[in-house]
Design a protein around this motif. Structure first.
Motif, mmCIF file in Angstrom:
data_model
loop_
_atom_site.group_PDB
_atom_site.id
_atom_site.type_symbol
_atom_site.label_atom_id
_atom_site.label_comp_id
_atom_site.label_asym_id
_atom_site.label_seq_id
_atom_site.Cartn_x
_atom_site.Cartn_y
_atom_site.Cartn_z
ATOM 1 N N GLN A 129 0.713 -1.129 -0.017
ATOM 2 C CA GLN A 129 0.082 0.098 -0.154
ATOM 3 C C GLN A 129 0.881 1.207 0.123
ATOM 4 O O GLN A 129 1.770 1.242 0.653
ATOM 5 C CB GLN A 129 -0.857 0.058 1.210
ATOM 6 N N GLY A 130 0.223 2.381 -0.722
ATOM 7 C CA GLY A 130 1.068 3.628 -0.786
ATOM 8 C C GLY A 130 2.392 3.500 -1.786
ATOM 9 O O GLY A 130 2.937 4.481 -1.442
ATOM 10 N N LYS A 131 2.409 2.624 -2.562
ATOM 11 C CA LYS A 131 3.477 2.503 -3.302
ATOM 12 C C LYS A 131 3.017 2.686 -4.759
ATOM 13 O O LYS A 131 1.824 3.040 -5.255
ATOM 14 C CB LYS A 131 4.054 1.155 -3.384
ATOM 15 N N SER A 133 2.003 1.537 -7.922
ATOM 16 C CA SER A 133 1.327 0.020 -8.234
ATOM 17 C C SER A 133 1.782 -0.134 -9.786
ATOM 18 O O SER A 133 1.631 -1.173 -10.219
ATOM 19 C CB SER A 133 -0.202 0.018 -7.951
ATOM 20 N N GLY A 175 -1.517 5.565 -2.997
ATOM 21 C CA GLY A 175 -0.407 5.185 -3.667
ATOM 22 C C GLY A 175 -0.280 5.832 -4.930
ATOM 23 O O GLY A 175 -1.167 6.763 -5.071
#
Length: 195
Positions: A129-131, A133, A175
């Motif tokens: 999460q928060g990357k 994607s 993200g």
């Protein structure tokens, strides 16, 4: 799935036009030159035909396709070439090319809560999460490996997006994903036709 993304990114447009799906396999990204122009023209003509069948005006076309690789020079070349071909084929109408990098499932990863809403046993790992994607090489396979009870399938994607739309999650991705951000920017710039 694309309709839900459109409804979130440009609610005024979605409320003004009738969104109609063409389920033909697209595969524009693998074409070039005359083949690309012909394929884009054929697709736009089918969309115009659907509008006529519904006694409506054709205002534009949004085309979704998976890139099957991460953003980079090849993504940029394909996105530009197909966008230009669609622009030429639509003429005065609008067009948007939603080229998902690497796959649509990478866009879904921006909305981790939607998975749990669909299936309480589905939880996206916190490390995902928060990357970005769009940097995942195989997001569909990654989801299939982690979401096993029941196993995630590609056909679950529309349900996940519908849950994200219903619960207001599409407005705040967790993200980033360059291809998703470009799609949202493109569709947000689409002019709303006069009623």
């Amino acid at each position: 799935m694309l309709a839900a993304f459109i409804k979130s990114a440009h609610p005024e447009l979605a409320a003004t036009v009738t969104l109609t799906e063409i389920t033909d396999p697209v595969r524009l990204r693998k074409k070039s030159g005359v083949d690309l122009s012909t394929a884009a023209g054929t697709l736009v003509n089918k969309a115009r035909g659907k509008a006529r069948l519904k006694n409506g005006a054709f205002v534009g076309i949004a085309v979704h396709e998976d890139m099957d690789s991460c953003p980079g020079p090849a993504y940029d070349i394909v996105r530009k070439a197909v966008s230009n071909a669609l622009d030429k084929a639509t003429g005065a109408s609008s067009s948007v090319y939603a080229l998902a990098a690497a796959e649509s499932e990478a866009w879904l990863l921006l909305f981790p809560k939607a998975f749990t809403i669909c299936r309480p046993s589905w939880k996206i790992p916190a490390t995902w999460q928060g990357k970005d994607s769009g940097r995942r090489q195989t997001p569909k396979e990654d989801l299939e490996a982690v979401l096993t009870s029941p196993r995630f399938r590609e056909s679950d994607g529309p349900e996940v997006v519908a849950a994200a739309l219903k619960h207001g999650l599409l407005a705040e991705p967790k993200g980033s994903n360059r291809s998703y951000q470009e799609f949202v920017a493109d569709i947000s710039n689409w002019e709303v036709p006069a009623r």
